[in-house]
Write a protein that holds these residues in place. Structure first.
Motif, short mmCIF file in Angstrom:
data_model
loop_
_atom_site.label_atom_id
_atom_site.label_comp_id
_atom_site.label_asym_id
_atom_site.label_seq_id
_atom_site.Cartn_x
_atom_site.Cartn_y
_atom_site.Cartn_z
N UNK A 180 13.21 -16.92 6.84
CA UNK A 180 13.80 -16.95 5.46
C UNK A 180 12.79 -17.90 4.64
N UNK A 181 12.72 -19.17 5.15
CA UNK A 181 11.88 -19.92 4.27
C UNK A 181 10.45 -19.52 4.01
N UNK A 185 9.16 -18.45 0.32
CA UNK A 185 7.83 -19.04 -0.28
C UNK A 185 6.63 -17.98 -0.82
N UNK A 186 6.72 -17.10 0.09
CA UNK A 186 5.63 -15.98 -0.24
C UNK A 186 6.06 -15.13 -1.67
N UNK A 187 7.17 -14.94 -1.63
CA UNK A 187 7.87 -14.07 -2.91
C UNK A 187 7.40 -15.15 -3.91
N UNK A 212 6.37 -6.31 2.16
CA UNK A 212 6.97 -6.48 0.94
C UNK A 212 8.55 -6.00 0.85
N UNK A 213 8.62 -4.91 1.66
CA UNK A 213 10.09 -4.43 1.89
C UNK A 213 10.93 -5.37 2.53
N UNK A 214 10.51 -5.99 3.54
CA UNK A 214 10.95 -7.10 4.38
C UNK A 214 11.17 -8.27 3.64
N UNK A 215 10.33 -8.65 2.94
CA UNK A 215 10.47 -9.95 2.22
C UNK A 215 11.47 -9.66 0.97
N UNK A 216 11.55 -8.58 0.39
CA UNK A 216 12.51 -8.24 -0.47
C UNK A 216 13.86 -8.23 0.02
N UNK A 217 13.99 -7.54 1.21
CA UNK A 217 15.24 -7.44 2.07
C UNK A 217 15.79 -8.87 2.27
N UNK A 219 15.03 -11.87 0.40
CA UNK A 219 15.22 -12.64 -0.99
C UNK A 219 16.28 -11.99 -1.87
N UNK A 220 16.56 -10.80 -1.34
CA UNK A 220 17.64 -10.34 -2.22
C UNK A 220 19.04 -10.42 -1.54
N UNK A 221 19.24 -11.45 -0.49
CA UNK A 221 20.24 -11.85 0.30
C UNK A 221 20.94 -12.96 -0.60
N UNK A 222 22.42 -13.05 -0.49
CA UNK A 222 23.02 -14.30 -1.11
C UNK A 222 22.30 -15.68 -1.08
#
Length: 439
Positions: A180-181, A185-187, A212-217, A219-222
């Motif tokens: 997550x960290x 950080x990348x996003x 990018x899809x995995x990062x989006x998944x 960062x979009x979490x609560x």
């Protein structure tokens, strides 16, 4: 069996309520927001209460599914209300502190299993999901409830991992905290660079798009949950500092144009990873699945296709008119529909047939056809099955050789169950193609 889910109106708790109620359990969810609680209970067809103690006192199994920061307070709140002989599960992402607290506060006649379902609130079934059980002693495994939980999870084809609470938290420090960290950080870095992600995808390889899809998944979490995971894991600060040190080290090597050290760091990091060939194989499959889906869609333009929304599970059937990188256009007969490719899956023949069986009315037809006496009805039926879609069932209802049938011939009557009349017409065309004469 009565199951009470403390915090079952949102997130993972709501997901568990959905899954368990479908399994036939008597589920009650709790939540502080009464209006939302009543809305969710009506949606899921489960019970709702805003009284945690009352639900704990009447449930056979109590599942604590609240934010990590609230878990300790909930355990303290319900500990003495849980009824004798019942089971308490907490499903938070950290296990050491909740485990110690339940051991300390729960009555001796109440069993508890610290548990971590390693999946998110978008999950729709348990098949193939990972659940970690972290009993604090072997004595817990000898209780009444532990074998029952194991059997239930095994029956649902769940991947079960057993570990101590300490081992669990050590692993989650990498699996969750570091992941997550680094992704957030990348996003954040992409945002600070002022780059339009949509534009980068035009230049990108499938690997970049998958990343990018995995990062989006993530960062979009609560974000409150993500923050709690970072803060509550006892190894969190050590992991974050190690990551930051690694980033600075790599940056300094590149600033100094130190090729030798860069190569050394890259090789050592690679050696430490799991089986590289297996990793390449899994990532190849992920990439191929993206490309395969687009290829199937493009090859289906002008043809009937069935698409299911992966979240609402609504099925759309129609003639595929257009495919572009993000959307498809589907003519359903009543109107034109525009669907986002990322949110749909293509139903194969068996899935579509199952859906039609549940949602469409079937029609039964009979047809009699004259054939030479030596004709084989089984071959005729097999040919029809292979040639015509939408046949639910086809069988020989009668073989007749009476006076109305000329010598050397037989009349074969077929009974056909289909979804529409056009399918029956296709069957008649095949029978005539065999040289048969429709009676």
């Amino acid at each position: 069996m009565k199951i009470g889910i403390i915090g079952g109106t949102r997130g993972l708790g709501k997901t568990l309520a959905t899954i368990l109620s479908k399994e036939g359990f008597d589920v009650t969810i709790t939540g502080r927001d009464v209006a939302n609680g009543n809305k969710v209970s009506e949606e899921l067809e489960v019970n709702y209460s805003n009284d945690n103690k009352k639900v704990a006192s009447t449930s056979d199994v109590v599942i604590i599914s609240v934010p990590i920061s609230t878990t300790k307070n909930v355990i303290k709140e319900i500990a003495k209300s849980v009824k004798k002989g019942s089971l308490v599960l907490d499903v938070t992402s950290v296990k050491v502190e909740p485990s110690n607290l339940m051991k300390k506060l729960l009555n001796k006649d109440v069993e508890f299993i610290p548990t971590h379902p390693v999946f998110g609130p978008r999950t729709t079934n348990l098949d193939g999901q990972v659940v970690v059980l972290t009993p604090i002693s072997n004595e817990q495994k000898k209780g009444i409830w532990y074998p029952k939980v194991l059997k239930f999870l095994n029956d649902k084809k769940v991947r079960i991992i057993e570990a101590s609470p300490e081992e669990h938290d050590d692993m989650m420090a990498v699996v969750q905290v570091l992941t997550h960290f680094s992704y957030i950080s990348t996003a954040s870095a992409i945002k600070k660079l002022g780059i339009n992600i949509k534009e980068t995808r035009k230049f990108a390889s499938p690997i970049y798009n998958l990343m990018v899809d995995m990062i989006s998944r993530i960062v979009s979490q609560n974000p409150f949950l993500t923050y709690s995971i970072q803060l509550e894991n006892q190894n969190g600060e050590k992991v974050r500092q190690t990551f930051a040190d690694s980033v600075i080290e790599l940056k300094e090597v590149l600033t100094k144009q130190d090729k030798e050290n860069f190569v050394k760091i890259a090789i050592e990091a690679t050696k430490n990873l799991d089986d590289i060939q297996s990793a390449l194989g899994r990532s190849d499959k992920a990439i191929d699945s993206q490309n395969h889906e687009i290829t199937v869609l493009k090859n289906s333009i002008g043809k009937e296709i069935a698409l299911q929304h992966i979240y609402s599970e609504e099925v759309h059937i129609g003639i595929l008119k257009e495919v572009n990188p993000d959307f498809i256009s589907l003519n359903t007969g009543k109107k034109q529909k525009k669907l986002k490719i990322a949110n749909i899956k293509i139903l194969d023949y068996d899935d579509l047939l199952n859906w039609k069986m549940k949602n469409q009315t079937t029609k039964k037809h009979s047809v009699s056809c004259i054939f030479p006496k030596n004709s084989n009805p089984d071959i005729i039926i097999e040919t029809i099955k292979k040639s015509v879609d939408d046949i639910i069932n086809i069988k020989v209802a009668d073989i007749y050789t009476g006076h109305q049938i000329s010598k050397g011939n037989i009349s074969i009557t077929l009974e056909i169950v289909t979804f529409n009349k056009s399918t029956f017409e296709s069957v008649k065309n095949i029978l005539e193609g065999f040289g048969g004469i429709i009676r």
